[in-house]
Design an enzyme around this catalytic site. Sequence first.
Site, PDB file in Angstrom:
ATOM      1  N   PRO A 126       0.774  -1.244   0.000  1.00 37.38           N
ATOM      2  CA  PRO A 126       0.000   0.000   0.000  1.00 37.38           C
ATOM      3  C   PRO A 126       0.807   1.298   0.000  1.00 37.38           C
ATOM      4  O   PRO A 126       0.857   2.036   0.991  1.00 37.38           O
ATOM      5  CB  PRO A 126      -0.842  -0.130   1.267  1.00 37.38           C
ATOM      6  CG  PRO A 126      -0.001  -0.962   2.177  1.00 37.38           C
ATOM      7  CD  PRO A 126       0.699  -1.944   1.280  1.00 37.38           C
ATOM      8  N   CYS A 127       1.386   1.620  -1.143  1.00 34.72           N
ATOM      9  CA  CYS A 127       2.126   2.876  -1.275  1.00 34.72           C
ATOM     10  C   CYS A 127       1.213   4.092  -1.156  1.00 34.72           C
ATOM     11  O   CYS A 127       1.698   5.187  -0.875  1.00 34.72           O
ATOM     12  CB  CYS A 127       2.904   2.901  -2.588  1.00 34.72           C
ATOM     13  SG  CYS A 127       1.929   2.556  -4.058  1.00 34.72           S
ATOM     14  N   HIS A 128      -0.087   3.898  -1.314  1.00 35.71           N
ATOM     15  CA  HIS A 128      -1.020   5.021  -1.157  1.00 35.71           C
ATOM     16  C   HIS A 128      -1.058   5.523   0.285  1.00 35.71           C
ATOM     17  O   HIS A 128      -1.503   6.632   0.536  1.00 35.71           O
ATOM     18  CB  HIS A 128      -2.426   4.631  -1.632  1.00 35.71           C
ATOM     19  CG  HIS A 128      -3.043   3.501  -0.877  1.00 35.71           C
ATOM     20  ND1 HIS A 128      -2.772   2.180  -1.188  1.00 35.71           N
ATOM     21  CD2 HIS A 128      -3.902   3.481   0.168  1.00 35.71           C
ATOM     22  CE1 HIS A 128      -3.450   1.397  -0.359  1.00 35.71           C
ATOM     23  NE2 HIS A 128      -4.139   2.168   0.478  1.00 35.71           N
TER      24      HIS A 128
END
Length: 164
Positions: A126-128
Amino acid sequence: MILCRRIDSPVGPLLLAADDHGLRHIEFRDNRHPANHASWHGGDNDILRATEQQLGEYFAGRRQAFDLPLAPQGTDFQRRVWFALAHIPYGSTLSYSQLATRLGNPNGTRAVGAANGRNPLPIVLPCHRVIGADGSMVGFGGGLQTKDFLLRLEGALPEQDTLF
């Protein structure tokens, strides 16, 4: 052999790619750093089916973590950054500098940001959930509107105010 197929999602079509080792890519329609698809073949396998199922559960609010074999390709440093993303809890955010510090390199904020931007497995890794030090939403391969959607889905941002 890398197999790929497109699925629909609330953030637009996603292109999934996997081989026998694991999930290799999840790409948004307008991906900032698209992979080289030259050796990919349309098809299906157990990993692609499991990915589609788990992404569906995530978007429906029934899944907070993914249980998939992952095989992203990158440098050792990139892979360290990408796998560290999985330790940012659902519904939480972390700044690039905080992530760099967690990785033992407090002066490596830019390098962490560059690796984060090349994450081949967004949503699953989850780079968001990584944001600017001032809380701003910066940099996301699927676009800031998608990042906003994902963070709101997870409850990391307040519900949007409506005037009507």
